[in-house]
Design a protein around this motif. Sequence first.
Motif, PDB file in Angstrom:
ATOM      1  N   ASP A  28      39.093  51.321  41.379  1.00  0.00           N
ATOM      2  CA  ASP A  28      39.294  51.111  39.938  1.00  0.00           C
ATOM      3  C   ASP A  28      40.785  51.156  39.597  1.00  0.00           C
ATOM      4  N   CYS A  31      42.655  47.999  40.425  1.00  0.00           N
ATOM      5  CA  CYS A  31      42.421  46.930  39.444  1.00  0.00           C
ATOM      6  C   CYS A  31      43.141  47.223  38.132  1.00  0.00           C
ATOM      7  N   LYS A  40      40.477  52.525  32.248  1.00  0.00           N
ATOM      8  CA  LYS A  40      39.252  52.558  33.044  1.00  0.00           C
ATOM      9  C   LYS A  40      38.026  52.321  32.169  1.00  0.00           C
ATOM     10  N   PHE A  43      37.720  48.708  31.670  1.00  0.00           N
ATOM     11  CA  PHE A  43      37.116  48.077  32.844  1.00  0.00           C
ATOM     12  C   PHE A  43      35.614  48.313  32.866  1.00  0.00           C
ATOM     13  N   SER A 107      39.279  38.834  35.476  1.00  0.00           N
ATOM     14  CA  SER A 107      39.476  40.272  35.712  1.00  0.00           C
ATOM     15  C   SER A 107      38.205  40.902  36.264  1.00  0.00           C
ATOM     16  N   TYR A 108      37.075  40.534  35.699  1.00  0.00           N
ATOM     17  CA  TYR A 108      35.776  41.026  36.178  1.00  0.00           C
ATOM     18  C   TYR A 108      35.571  40.627  37.636  1.00  0.00           C
ATOM     19  N   LEU A 111      37.639  42.786  40.018  1.00  0.00           N
ATOM     20  CA  LEU A 111      37.043  44.113  40.218  1.00  0.00           C
ATOM     21  C   LEU A 111      35.795  44.011  41.088  1.00  0.00           C
ATOM     22  N   GLN A 112      34.955  43.034  40.831  1.00  0.00           N
ATOM     23  CA  GLN A 112      33.737  42.874  41.625  1.00  0.00           C
ATOM     24  C   GLN A 112      34.081  42.589  43.089  1.00  0.00           C
ATOM     25  N   THR A 114      36.786  43.578  44.677  1.00  0.00           N
ATOM     26  CA  THR A 114      37.276  44.837  45.234  1.00  0.00           C
ATOM     27  C   THR A 114      36.111  45.748  45.587  1.00  0.00           C
TER      28      THR A 114
END
Length: 153
Positions: A28, A31, A40, A43, A107-108, A111-112, A114
């Motif tokens: 997290d 990102c 956070k 996110f 951005s999503y 994160l996904q 990662t």
Amino acid sequence: MKEELIDDKICKFTDCLEALMMKMQEADNTCVELSKDISKRDFAVLIFVGKNHDVIMRDIAMYLGIPVSTTTGVIDKLVEKGYLKRYHSKEDRRTIKIGLSKFGLDSYNLLQSTLHHMGGAMLAGLSEKEQTELIHLMERVAANLVNYVPTAK
């Protein structure tokens, strides 16, 4: 004696969970550092909207465990920064939906990706059967927490 064994298992289990949570927080943080302009919690909202697609404010408030009035401020900031968009529902024009903007989707996806890589690393040393068993057990553990409310004892 039996109670000591149970306490030992609980300690080992929570130690493992803590190690996993620390690694998840590292992901997290990576990102968050890349984006520089969201928290956070932001996110968490992006993940929720990304997984559930077009949602209403009440859904986000329930997910975050905060009042709708507080959620409105969070969403306002994410809309202003270009991560989310608001629009009227096609079924009921009075209903305002929240969705990811193009920038929010990027951005999503970061994160996904990662988290996907991390999940792959976690499962890498396990057989296919062990992976299936672990996923099943984790689903059951997560279900045990649905109504759990943390308390200090």
